[in-house]
Motif scaffolding. Structure first.
Motif, PDB file in Angstrom:
ATOM      1  N   ILE A 185     -10.451  -7.895  -5.477  1.00  0.00           N
ATOM      2  CA  ILE A 185      -9.468  -7.389  -6.346  1.00  0.00           C
ATOM      3  C   ILE A 185      -8.707  -8.553  -6.668  1.00  0.00           C
ATOM      4  N   ASP A 186      -8.670  -9.145  -7.788  1.00  0.00           N
ATOM      5  CA  ASP A 186      -8.098 -10.405  -8.239  1.00  0.00           C
ATOM      6  C   ASP A 186      -6.928 -10.353  -8.573  1.00  0.00           C
ATOM      7  N   ASP A 187      -6.319  -9.092  -8.835  1.00  0.00           N
ATOM      8  CA  ASP A 187      -4.938  -9.173  -8.953  1.00  0.00           C
ATOM      9  C   ASP A 187      -4.332  -8.127  -8.128  1.00  0.00           C
ATOM     10  N   TRP A 188      -3.503  -8.856  -7.002  1.00  0.00           N
ATOM     11  CA  TRP A 188      -3.076  -8.125  -5.836  1.00  0.00           C
ATOM     12  C   TRP A 188      -1.798  -7.223  -6.170  1.00  0.00           C
ATOM     13  N   ARG A 189      -1.273  -7.164  -7.425  1.00  0.00           N
ATOM     14  CA  ARG A 189      -0.353  -6.301  -7.682  1.00  0.00           C
ATOM     15  C   ARG A 189      -0.909  -4.777  -7.614  1.00  0.00           C
ATOM     16  N   ARG A 190      -2.146  -4.740  -7.861  1.00  0.00           N
ATOM     17  CA  ARG A 190      -2.653  -3.283  -7.687  1.00  0.00           C
ATOM     18  C   ARG A 190      -2.794  -2.781  -6.361  1.00  0.00           C
ATOM     19  N   LEU A 191      -2.667  -3.799  -5.396  1.00  0.00           N
ATOM     20  CA  LEU A 191      -2.538  -3.299  -3.902  1.00  0.00           C
ATOM     21  C   LEU A 191      -1.309  -2.928  -3.487  1.00  0.00           C
ATOM     22  N   LEU A 236       6.109  -1.865   9.776  1.00  0.00           N
ATOM     23  CA  LEU A 236       6.920  -0.774  10.482  1.00  0.00           C
ATOM     24  C   LEU A 236       8.489  -0.865  10.046  1.00  0.00           C
ATOM     25  N   HIS A 237       8.813  -2.311   9.292  1.00  0.00           N
ATOM     26  CA  HIS A 237      10.205  -2.348   8.739  1.00  0.00           C
ATOM     27  C   HIS A 237      10.395  -1.606   7.589  1.00  0.00           C
ATOM     28  N   PHE A 238       9.389  -0.753   7.082  1.00  0.00           N
ATOM     29  CA  PHE A 238       9.530  -0.232   5.713  1.00  0.00           C
ATOM     30  C   PHE A 238       9.346   1.211   5.773  1.00  0.00           C
ATOM     31  N   GLY A 239       9.107   1.628   7.087  1.00  0.00           N
ATOM     32  CA  GLY A 239       9.000   3.073   7.198  1.00  0.00           C
ATOM     33  C   GLY A 239       7.522   3.237   6.992  1.00  0.00           C
ATOM     34  N   LEU A 240       6.511   2.228   7.012  1.00  0.00           N
ATOM     35  CA  LEU A 240       5.017   2.821   7.007  1.00  0.00           C
ATOM     36  C   LEU A 240       4.747   2.823   8.681  1.00  0.00           C
ATOM     37  N   GLY A 241       4.384   3.868   8.928  1.00  0.00           N
ATOM     38  CA  GLY A 241       4.217   4.370  10.382  1.00  0.00           C
ATOM     39  C   GLY A 241       2.772   3.804  10.839  1.00  0.00           C
ATOM     40  N   PHE A 242       2.631   4.166  12.063  1.00  0.00           N
ATOM     41  CA  PHE A 242       1.175   3.614  12.834  1.00  0.00           C
ATOM     42  C   PHE A 242      -0.011   4.228  12.403  1.00  0.00           C
ATOM     43  N   GLY A 243       0.081   5.191  11.891  1.00  0.00           N
ATOM     44  CA  GLY A 243      -0.934   5.894  11.264  1.00  0.00           C
ATOM     45  C   GLY A 243      -1.425   5.500   9.727  1.00  0.00           C
ATOM     46  N   GLU A 244      -0.363   4.367   9.263  1.00  0.00           N
ATOM     47  CA  GLU A 244      -0.733   4.117   7.809  1.00  0.00           C
ATOM     48  C   GLU A 244      -1.421   2.864   7.976  1.00  0.00           C
ATOM     49  N   GLY A 245      -2.741   2.878   7.571  1.00  0.00           N
ATOM     50  CA  GLY A 245      -3.605   1.788   7.832  1.00  0.00           C
ATOM     51  C   GLY A 245      -3.952   1.204   6.486  1.00  0.00           C
ATOM     52  N   ARG A 246      -3.402   1.406   5.278  1.00  0.00           N
ATOM     53  CA  ARG A 246      -3.508   0.697   4.108  1.00  0.00           C
ATOM     54  C   ARG A 246      -3.046  -0.741   4.035  1.00  0.00           C
ATOM     55  N   GLY A 247      -3.740  -1.473   3.330  1.00  0.00           N
ATOM     56  CA  GLY A 247      -3.538  -2.964   3.246  1.00  0.00           C
ATOM     57  C   GLY A 247      -4.301  -3.746   2.408  1.00  0.00           C
ATOM     58  N   PHE A 248      -3.792  -5.091   1.967  1.00  0.00           N
ATOM     59  CA  PHE A 248      -4.574  -5.495   1.081  1.00  0.00           C
ATOM     60  C   PHE A 248      -5.831  -6.611   1.442  1.00  0.00           C
ATOM     61  N   VAL A 249      -5.890  -6.824   2.739  1.00  0.00           N
ATOM     62  CA  VAL A 249      -6.929  -7.870   3.306  1.00  0.00           C
ATOM     63  C   VAL A 249      -8.233  -7.201   3.044  1.00  0.00           C
ATOM     64  N   ALA A 250      -8.319  -5.844   3.206  1.00  0.00           N
ATOM     65  CA  ALA A 250      -9.712  -5.301   3.136  1.00  0.00           C
ATOM     66  C   ALA A 250     -10.290  -5.276   1.934  1.00  0.00           C
ATOM     67  N   GLN A 251      -9.418  -5.591   0.585  1.00  0.00           N
ATOM     68  CA  GLN A 251      -9.934  -5.737  -0.789  1.00  0.00           C
ATOM     69  C   GLN A 251      -9.367  -6.991  -1.397  1.00  0.00           C
ATOM     70  N   ALA A 252      -8.892  -7.828  -0.289  1.00  0.00           N
ATOM     71  CA  ALA A 252      -8.353  -9.051  -1.067  1.00  0.00           C
ATOM     72  C   ALA A 252      -9.262  -9.802  -1.837  1.00  0.00           C
ATOM     73  N   VAL A 253     -10.836  -9.928  -1.502  1.00  0.00           N
ATOM     74  CA  VAL A 253     -11.538 -10.837  -2.090  1.00  0.00           C
ATOM     75  C   VAL A 253     -12.081 -10.187  -3.430  1.00  0.00           C
TER      76      VAL A 253
END
Ligand SMILES: Nc1ncnc2c1ncn2[C@@H]1O[C@H](COP(=O)(O)OP(=O)(O)OP(=O)(O)O)[C@@H](O)[C@H]1O
Ligand SMILES: [Mg+2]
Length: 258
Positions: free
Chosen positions: A65-71, A46-63
């Motif tokens: 994807i072994d290079d988190w730069r892709r996320l 929310l501090h970076f202009g990503l609103g409430f409707g923006e659900g993207r995140g790293f946790v769902a794919q953290a396991v």
């Protein structure tokens, strides 16, 4: 390693607010800045202009994807984000149990970012103990405890100093947030903590209404109120943080102080 985490035994002390505004301050100093949100509240975005409707995140794919730069998610400020994302309870529990079993995975998956010159990764942790806090120890992060200038923070200090919170062997740094010099208790506790903590105290941040107002206007404190006490404090903090990170120092970034 240029990984800095903000944590606290107590909730609501300003970890997310300070992570975001420190990110803006470090960006202003000329660094590449990546922020990562380990809190299911998913509030850092929310501090970076990503609103409430923006659900993207790293946790769902953290396991998988072994290079988190892709996320990484870009933001208008140029700061790159790994938001927690909107996840189900089952996804959250799976992530937490994977992280508990593999605390070393954070450093591996952030990989080259942590060794890139002039790049700093700031991690916003949930309140209290968590698998992400253990992972910060495994990653040899610079661990910063956020305190308030109040009696509740005094009561948790022995746990932090004694290694019960961040783990044995971790040498914590500190920030005192929401210092209000007009209030005797706040002022006295801030003075006491300053004497007690010594050089691991990276700095104080005044209680300043410009901070919540800036968030409400979807701006950093530097855009919203550059002359405010909080903007000055956070700029000073960012300079203290960057002095702790050798690869930021060696590139001689010069920027005028506020
Ligand atoms: N220096 C400050 N001056 C005034 N208000 C502040 C300051 N720092 C933080 N706040 C306010 O305090 C509240 C809590 O801040 P924040 O959400 O960043 O805390 P947190 O430690 O991340 O909380 P949680 O433990 O729930 O993750 C917010 O409303 C924020 O705007
Ligand atoms: Mg938070």
């Amino acid at each position: 390693m240029n990984l800095v985490s903000l944590s606290s035994p107590k909730g609501g002390v300003g970890k997310t607010t300070l992570t975001a505004n420190l990110a803006h301050a470090l960006k202003r100093l000329g660094h590449r800045v990546v922020v990562i949100d380990f809190d299911v509240q998913n509030a850092l975005r929310l501090h970076f202009g990503l609103g409430f409707g923006e659900g993207r995140g790293f946790v769902a794919q953290a396991v998988e994807i072994d290079d988190w730069r892709r996320l990484l998610v870009p933001s208008a400020s140029g700061i790159e984000l790994l938001p927690y994302g909107e996840v189900s309870d089952a996804q959250r529990l799976a992530f937490e149990s994977w992280l508990s079993a593999h605390p070393e995975a954070v450093a591996q998956r952030l990989g080259p970012l942590l060794n890139e010159p002039r790049c700093v990764v700031l991690a916003d942790l949930p309140p209290g103990p968590s698998p992400s806090l253990t992972a910060m120890g495994a990653a040899d992060a610079i661990q910063v405890a956020v305190l308030l200038a109040d009696s509740a923070s005094l009561s948790v200090l022995p746990r932090i100093e004694g290694g019960d919170f961040m783990g044995p062997g971790v040498r914590p740094y500190y920030i005192i947030n929401q210092v209000d010099r007009r209030r005797r208790l706040s002022s006295d506790v801030a003075d006491f903590l300053q004497d007690r903590l010594g050089s691991p105290l990276l700095g104080n941040v005044h209680r300043d209404e410009a901070i919540p107002e800036a968030l409400a206007c979807e701006q950093s404190i530097f855009d919203y109120a550059p002359a405010s006490a909080a903007a000055h404090d956070i700029d000073t903090l960012a300079r203290s943080v960057s002095r702790l990170l050798p690869s930021l120092q060696s590139h001689g970034v010069v920027a005028p102080a506020l």
